[in-house]
Design a protein around this motif. Structure first.
Motif, PDB file in Angstrom:
ATOM      1  N   ARG A   3       0.810  -1.219   0.000  1.00 15.72           N
ATOM      2  CA  ARG A   3       0.000   0.000   0.000  1.00 15.72           C
ATOM      3  C   ARG A   3       0.848   1.277   0.000  1.00 15.72           C
ATOM      4  N   GLU A   4       1.859   1.339   0.854  1.00  9.32           N
ATOM      5  CA  GLU A   4       2.694   2.541   0.936  1.00  9.32           C
ATOM      6  C   GLU A   4       3.405   2.812  -0.390  1.00  9.32           C
ATOM      7  N   HIS A   5       3.949   1.773  -0.996  1.00 11.47           N
ATOM      8  CA  HIS A   5       4.631   1.935  -2.285  1.00 11.47           C
ATOM      9  C   HIS A   5       3.630   2.249  -3.391  1.00 11.47           C
ATOM     10  N   SER A   6       2.475   1.630  -3.325  1.00 13.42           N
ATOM     11  CA  SER A   6       1.438   1.859  -4.329  1.00 13.42           C
ATOM     12  C   SER A   6       1.003   3.319  -4.344  1.00 13.42           C
ATOM     13  N   ILE A   7       0.851   3.895  -3.176  1.00 14.59           N
ATOM     14  CA  ILE A   7       0.442   5.300  -3.063  1.00 14.59           C
ATOM     15  C   ILE A   7       1.504   6.216  -3.674  1.00 14.59           C
ATOM     16  N   LYS A   8       2.768   5.940  -3.382  1.00 12.30           N
ATOM     17  CA  LYS A   8       3.855   6.756  -3.940  1.00 12.30           C
ATOM     18  C   LYS A   8       3.920   6.609  -5.459  1.00 12.30           C
ATOM     19  N   ALA A   9       3.744   5.386  -5.936  1.00 12.93           N
ATOM     20  CA  ALA A   9       3.779   5.159  -7.385  1.00 12.93           C
ATOM     21  C   ALA A   9       2.635   5.900  -8.068  1.00 12.93           C
ATOM     22  N   ARG A  10       1.443   5.846  -7.480  1.00 12.95           N
ATOM     23  CA  ARG A  10       0.297   6.542  -8.074  1.00 12.95           C
ATOM     24  C   ARG A  10       0.557   8.045  -8.145  1.00 12.95           C
ATOM     25  N   LYS A  11       1.134   8.594  -7.088  1.00 16.52           N
ATOM     26  CA  LYS A  11       1.422  10.031  -7.080  1.00 16.52           C
ATOM     27  C   LYS A  11       2.355  10.399  -8.241  1.00 16.52           C
ATOM     28  N   LEU A  12       3.388   9.599  -8.451  1.00 12.81           N
ATOM     29  CA  LEU A  12       4.307   9.864  -9.561  1.00 12.81           C
ATOM     30  C   LEU A  12       3.622   9.651 -10.907  1.00 12.81           C
ATOM     31  N   LEU A  13       2.791   8.626 -10.999  1.00 10.72           N
ATOM     32  CA  LEU A  13       2.075   8.361 -12.253  1.00 10.72           C
ATOM     33  C   LEU A  13       1.097   9.492 -12.581  1.00 10.72           C
ATOM     34  N   MET A  14       0.490  10.065 -11.576  1.00  5.86           N
ATOM     35  CA  MET A  14      -0.445  11.165 -11.829  1.00  5.86           C
ATOM     36  C   MET A  14       0.260  12.346 -12.493  1.00  5.86           C
ATOM     37  N   GLY A  15       1.548  12.491 -12.234  1.00  2.00           N
ATOM     38  CA  GLY A  15       2.327  13.534 -12.896  1.00  2.00           C
ATOM     39  C   GLY A  15       2.576  13.240 -14.368  1.00  2.00           C
ATOM     40  N   CYS A  16       2.314  12.008 -14.779  1.00  2.00           N
ATOM     41  CA  CYS A  16       2.528  11.600 -16.182  1.00  2.00           C
ATOM     42  C   CYS A  16       1.234  11.593 -16.986  1.00  2.00           C
ATOM     43  N   VAL A  17       0.103  11.806 -16.338  1.00  2.00           N
ATOM     44  CA  VAL A  17      -1.204  11.687 -16.985  1.00  2.00           C
ATOM     45  C   VAL A  17      -1.329  12.603 -18.194  1.00  2.00           C
ATOM     46  N   GLU A  18      -0.841  13.806 -18.083  1.00  2.00           N
ATOM     47  CA  GLU A  18      -0.975  14.776 -19.175  1.00  2.00           C
ATOM     48  C   GLU A  18      -0.283  14.304 -20.452  1.00  2.00           C
ATOM     49  N   ASP A  19       0.842  13.606 -20.291  1.00  2.00           N
ATOM     50  CA  ASP A  19       1.615  13.143 -21.449  1.00  2.00           C
ATOM     51  C   ASP A  19       1.209  11.760 -21.937  1.00  2.00           C
ATOM     52  N   SER A  20       0.362  11.075 -21.193  1.00  2.00           N
ATOM     53  CA  SER A  20      -0.017   9.701 -21.541  1.00  2.00           C
ATOM     54  C   SER A  20      -1.535   9.562 -21.568  1.00  2.00           C
ATOM     55  N   PRO A  21      -2.148   9.819 -22.710  1.00  2.00           N
ATOM     56  CA  PRO A  21      -3.600   9.725 -22.805  1.00  2.00           C
ATOM     57  C   PRO A  21      -4.091   8.339 -22.385  1.00  2.00           C
ATOM     58  N   GLY A  22      -5.115   8.300 -21.600  1.00  2.00           N
ATOM     59  CA  GLY A  22      -5.697   7.041 -21.164  1.00  2.00           C
ATOM     60  C   GLY A  22      -5.138   6.533 -19.840  1.00  2.00           C
ATOM     61  N   LEU A  23      -4.035   7.101 -19.379  1.00  2.00           N
ATOM     62  CA  LEU A  23      -3.424   6.619 -18.141  1.00  2.00           C
ATOM     63  C   LEU A  23      -4.343   6.803 -16.944  1.00  2.00           C
ATOM     64  N   LEU A  24      -5.004   7.933 -16.855  1.00  2.00           N
ATOM     65  CA  LEU A  24      -5.893   8.182 -15.719  1.00  2.00           C
ATOM     66  C   LEU A  24      -6.999   7.143 -15.661  1.00  2.00           C
ATOM     67  N   HIS A  25      -7.576   6.819 -16.804  1.00  2.00           N
ATOM     68  CA  HIS A  25      -8.632   5.804 -16.853  1.00  2.00           C
ATOM     69  C   HIS A  25      -8.107   4.464 -16.345  1.00  2.00           C
TER      70      HIS A  25
END
Length: 86
Positions: free
Chosen positions: A52-74
């Motif tokens: 869970r702790e690592h998953s939360i950190k990974a999601r936070k970093l991935l959210m920073g990539c959403v703008e450049d990766s269409p469909g990632l948020l979905h």
């Protein structure tokens, strides 16, 4: 600051390590904005499979990539996990 291919490879190995200290070190090193985009696959795997702790950190970093990766948020919002759990 940007990382060389070798440095990104080393961070990738840290991220995918079974040693929590290595994973935490990788997250510290990834505070550089460009690193998350280069390691999006590893982050996604951690988000879907990690503790869970690592998953939360990974999601936070991935959210920073959403703008450049269409469909990632979905994909991030799906309730399914790589291990078959839902």
């Amino acid at each position: 600051m940007s990382y060389t291919e070798e440095e990104l490879h080393n961070i990738s190995k840290l991220l995918l390590s079974v040693d929590d200290a290595n994973v935490e070190l990788a997250f510290v090193l990834m505070e550089n904005e460009g690193a998350a985009k280069a390691l999006i696959t590893e982050l996604f795997a951690i988000y879907k499979l990690g503790q869970r702790e690592h998953s939360i950190k990974a999601r936070k970093l991935l959210m920073g990539c959403v703008e450049d990766s269409p469909g990632l948020l979905h994909i991030l919002n799906r309730k399914s996990y790589l291990d078959g759990a839902s």
